[in-house]
Design a protein around this motif. Sequence first.
Motif, PDB file in Angstrom:
ATOM      1  N   SER A   1       0.852  -1.105  -0.016  1.00 39.63           N
ATOM      2  CA  SER A   1      -0.001   0.135  -0.046  1.00 39.63           C
ATOM      3  C   SER A   1       0.943   1.367   0.010  1.00 39.63           C
ATOM      4  N   LEU A  39       0.740   4.384  -2.848  1.00 38.18           N
ATOM      5  CA  LEU A  39       0.456   5.831  -2.403  1.00 38.18           C
ATOM      6  C   LEU A  39       1.561   6.623  -2.986  1.00 38.18           C
ATOM      7  N   ASP A  43      -6.594   0.326   4.457  1.00 39.33           N
ATOM      8  CA  ASP A  43      -6.906   1.606   5.123  1.00 39.33           C
ATOM      9  C   ASP A  43      -5.917   1.772   6.314  1.00 39.33           C
ATOM     10  N   ALA A  71      -3.590   7.812   3.832  1.00 38.36           N
ATOM     11  CA  ALA A  71      -3.781   8.379   2.380  1.00 38.36           C
ATOM     12  C   ALA A  71      -4.705   9.733   2.450  1.00 38.36           C
ATOM     13  N   GLN A 125      -7.595  11.101  -2.597  1.00 36.66           N
ATOM     14  CA  GLN A 125      -8.989  10.767  -2.323  1.00 36.66           C
ATOM     15  C   GLN A 125      -9.298   9.003  -2.299  1.00 36.66           C
ATOM     16  N   THR A 126     -10.205   8.737  -1.615  1.00 35.18           N
ATOM     17  CA  THR A 126     -10.405   7.504  -1.339  1.00 35.18           C
ATOM     18  C   THR A 126     -12.117   7.260  -1.242  1.00 35.18           C
ATOM     19  N   CYS A 163      -8.225   4.389  -4.562  1.00 37.32           N
ATOM     20  CA  CYS A 163      -7.511   5.735  -4.226  1.00 37.32           C
ATOM     21  C   CYS A 163      -7.283   6.412  -5.309  1.00 37.32           C
TER      22      CYS A 163
END
Length: 294
Positions: free
Chosen positions: A131, A135, A150, A154, A158-159, A273
């Motif tokens: 993850s 990002l 999660d 982040a 935007q998620t 994301c």
Amino acid sequence: MYFDLTDLRLILKVVESGNITAAANRSHLSLASASARVRALEASLNTPLFERGRRGVTPTPAGQAMAQHARLILQQVERMQSDLGDYAKGFKGRVRLLGNSSALSEHLPELLADFLVSNPSIDVELEEHPSLRILHALRQGAADIGIISDAVDASDLQTLPFRDDPLALLMPLGHPLAGEETLSFSQALDHEFVGMSANSALALYLEEQSLHVGRRLKIRVRAEGFDAAMRMVARGVGLSVMPQVVLQRWQTPRPFQSVALNDPWAQRRLLLCARDFNALPGYARVLLDALKQG
């Protein structure tokens, strides 16, 4: 300075792979042609784009700047072609989608297959990463959409919710930890594990969690895929951690036992994301809508 889109795609692949040979292969170029293109760009700029070493190449500040501009130019070209719609006959939009181990192996195959069949003019470039790396790629403009846990921050992106994806601990029947309703990850670290491949997103995630409690995983063997890991656990090799959704595909009776992990980080959710969902090219938004509805 003269360059074409092939040059820009090549520069990005060299930066991503750290190796001109690998970048040439991914660009469907010969090594000689790829090297000549890089040298020609450096000559026209009168500055090196990469530092050469025995283990590959690393971008210079000029190389990093060019890679950033190349991403923006290529994204804008794809958006232009998408917006032109019927005027761009023969154009195939390509979405770069990054996800973790669970997303790629469990949640996406059928969903992506249905999407690709329904959208023959859109291709998907799918890659597995942890993850945190996803990002970073999104922030650098190196990917369109990511599927992340999660557990990472982040907040600057935007998620949207995608799937619940809790982790479970698998063990052979009769294992000393069998019989517990829930366990913490630290309780399992005294025992030996069947791990996932060293570069998989889940393997890196679990190694990070073990280091947080000052321990190291005792890996007896690494399996290529969740099915192989389950079969080794069933034969008594050791413990393994994997998404609970994986277990749903194993027909009962199961030759192993599974226990829920009660660590907060194991109660994870997967999120869609992007830097800005509204700024995605039209074809990427079509994929996003499919992922939200699937």
